[in-house]
Scaffold this active site. Sequence first.
Site, PDB file in Angstrom:
ATOM      1  N   ASP A  15      59.438  11.138  50.497  1.00  0.00           N
ATOM      2  CA  ASP A  15      58.770  12.325  51.012  1.00  0.00           C
ATOM      3  C   ASP A  15      57.544  12.558  50.123  1.00  0.00           C
ATOM      4  O   ASP A  15      57.411  11.928  49.058  1.00  0.00           O
ATOM      5  CB  ASP A  15      59.746  13.507  50.958  1.00  0.00           C
ATOM      6  N   ASP A  46      55.214  16.110  49.873  1.00  0.00           N
ATOM      7  CA  ASP A  46      55.092  17.457  49.316  1.00  0.00           C
ATOM      8  C   ASP A  46      56.406  17.892  48.668  1.00  0.00           C
ATOM      9  O   ASP A  46      57.467  17.865  49.294  1.00  0.00           O
ATOM     10  CB  ASP A  46      54.717  18.458  50.409  1.00  0.00           C
ATOM     11  N   ASP A  79      63.022  16.093  48.418  1.00  0.00           N
ATOM     12  CA  ASP A  79      63.320  17.297  47.638  1.00  0.00           C
ATOM     13  C   ASP A  79      63.994  18.398  48.434  1.00  0.00           C
ATOM     14  O   ASP A  79      64.285  19.462  47.862  1.00  0.00           O
ATOM     15  CB  ASP A  79      62.010  17.866  47.077  1.00  0.00           C
TER      16      ASP A  79
END
Length: 218
Positions: free
Chosen positions: A8, A10, A167
Site C-alpha cells: 500500500d 499512503d 497499514d
Amino acid sequence: MSRAVVFDLDGTLIDSAPDIHAAANRLMVSHGFAGFTPEETRAFIGHGVPHFIACCLRARGAEAAGELHRQMVGEFIAGYETAVTLTEVYPGVHAALERLADMGLALAICTNKPVAPARAVLAHLGLEGHFPVVIGGDSCPVRKPDPAPLQAAAAGLGATRVLYVGDSEVDAETSVRAGLPFALFTEGYRKTSLAEIPHQTAFADFALLPDIAADLLT
C-alpha cells in the site's frame, strides 16, 4: 518460484496525510464549507477519492452523492498530482526497499490513490525506481478491499508468492480476500486496534521488514 512484496502507499510507505489535509481544506473552502482538522481528514483516508470526498461532504451536512460530489471529486483529483510537498517517506523505507530488491524480491504498489498522483508522489520522493508495477484506485474497475487490484499487481510482476504490506483495515481485508499473507505497519492510518485487524505479523520499524518477508515467503 517468483516472490514479491506488494505495498500500500499512503500510511504505509509515505505519510501523505498533511498534503491530503491541505488539499481537502482548499477544496472545501472554495465551495463555501469549513475546513477540517488533520485528525478529521486522516479518518477519511483509505477507500479512495470518491469515498474521501463523500466523507468530507457528509461531515459538513451536505449531500454525499450527486453533482456536487462528482464536481469535487474531479477538482480534488486535478490538484492531487501536485499535492506532494508536505509528504514524507517513513523512516527506514529506502533502506528496506533496497534490501528487499537485493534479496531478489519483486516490488509493486497497490493503493486506492489514483494512479497518476501515486506515480507523481513516488517520483517526487525518489521511490519510483523500486516499483515497475503501480496499481492505483482507478487502474481496475473496483478498488480495495476487492482483491482484484492486489491480484493485478501480483500478475503484473509475474509473482506466485506474494506478501502484502499495508497499514489499515482495508489492506487487511484485501489480503484476506486475496488469500495472501499480510504484514501490518502499525504507524499508519488504521482506525482500530491491532487485535481487530487480521494480520500474520505487525511491525513499527521498516528495518524488520526484510526478515519478515523472508520468513513469510519461504
